[in-house]
Design an enzyme around this catalytic site. Sequence first.
Site, PDB file in Angstrom:
ATOM      1  N   LYS A 270       1.201  -0.970   0.060  1.00 28.21           N
ATOM      2  CA  LYS A 270       0.667   0.209   0.345  1.00 28.21           C
ATOM      3  C   LYS A 270       1.033   1.041  -0.197  1.00 28.21           C
ATOM      4  O   LYS A 270       2.174   1.439   0.747  1.00 28.21           O
ATOM      5  CB  LYS A 270      -0.586  -0.012   0.585  1.00 28.21           C
ATOM      6  CG  LYS A 270      -2.197   0.472   1.016  1.00 28.21           C
ATOM      7  CD  LYS A 270      -2.633  -0.016   2.901  1.00 28.21           C
ATOM      8  CE  LYS A 270      -4.640  -0.081   2.773  1.00 28.21           C
ATOM      9  NZ  LYS A 270      -5.126   0.526   3.732  1.00 28.21           N
TER      10      LYS A 270
HETATM   11  O1  G3P Z   1      -7.916   1.366   5.264  1.00 33.27           O
HETATM   12  C1  G3P Z   1      -7.898   2.536   5.834  1.00 33.27           C
HETATM   13  C2  G3P Z   1      -9.477   3.490   5.668  1.00 33.27           C
HETATM   14  O2  G3P Z   1      -9.513   2.707   5.559  1.00 33.27           O
HETATM   15  C3  G3P Z   1      -8.904   4.439   6.523  1.00 33.27           C
HETATM   16  O3  G3P Z   1     -10.081   4.246   7.488  1.00 33.27           O
HETATM   17  O4  G3P Z   1     -12.226   5.385   9.408  1.00 33.27           O
HETATM   18  O5  G3P Z   1      -9.762   5.714   9.254  1.00 33.27           O
HETATM   19  O6  G3P Z   1     -10.566   6.986   7.361  1.00 33.27           O
HETATM   20  P1  G3P Z   1     -11.056   6.020   8.278  1.00 33.27           P
END
Ligand code: G3P
Length: 215
Positions: A83
């Site tokens: 990633k």
């Molecule tokens: O894969 C990471 C992404 O889904 C982040 O999610 O909730 O931290 O914005 P969030």
Amino acid sequence: MQIFLDTANLEQIREGVEWGIVDGVTTNPTLISKEEGSFQEIIKEICNVVSGPVSVECVCTQSQDIIKEARSHAKLAPNVVVKIPICREGLKATSVLSKENIKVNTTLVFSVNQALLAAKAGTRFVSPFIGRLDDRGHEGLDIADQIVTVLENYEMETEVIVASIRHPLHVTEAALIGADIATVPFSVLEKMLRHPLTDIGIDKFLKDWDKVKGR
Ligand code: G3P
């Protein structure tokens, strides 16, 4: 639509795998930091439990360092996807790695143009973060929808992972726009499964079954 689990928690991943609905996993430094154990052990164990792609984030900032880090991540297991945040150095690294058949998931994508550039550089997946866009007063899903359209327009192989999902409606909406993948926190997965009318229905059937004679 494929469902990935957006977690590094092995208990949650094992539970999801038992449900038979986990097509892959996405991790990031924040998710890894919540778990016990060494980074490499966690990733190797996730890759043992899940046969689909497991995204592992690079944290280096210069392309040559990202490339080295990505090659090292890719050696952890055959299903590792590296990633890489969308940026100038990330694109350079993506271009090199994709030619080595190391799959890249371009992350922290917040615009169609970022996704287009990543796809042209050879990324395997792009991850628009729809919840974080919503947090800023934008319609995150619209960006994801436009990315799906643009990639389809030019028959690009890059798959769209709708990420930063905050609630079950995000998952439904991702499916409605034809996203390839939604990456879902376990808490959202549980909410997708449950419905109060199902609980009431099961309860009633069980109570009525108790009244049946000759069971
Ligand atoms: O894969 C990471 C992404 O889904 C982040 O999610 O909730 O931290 O914005 P969030």
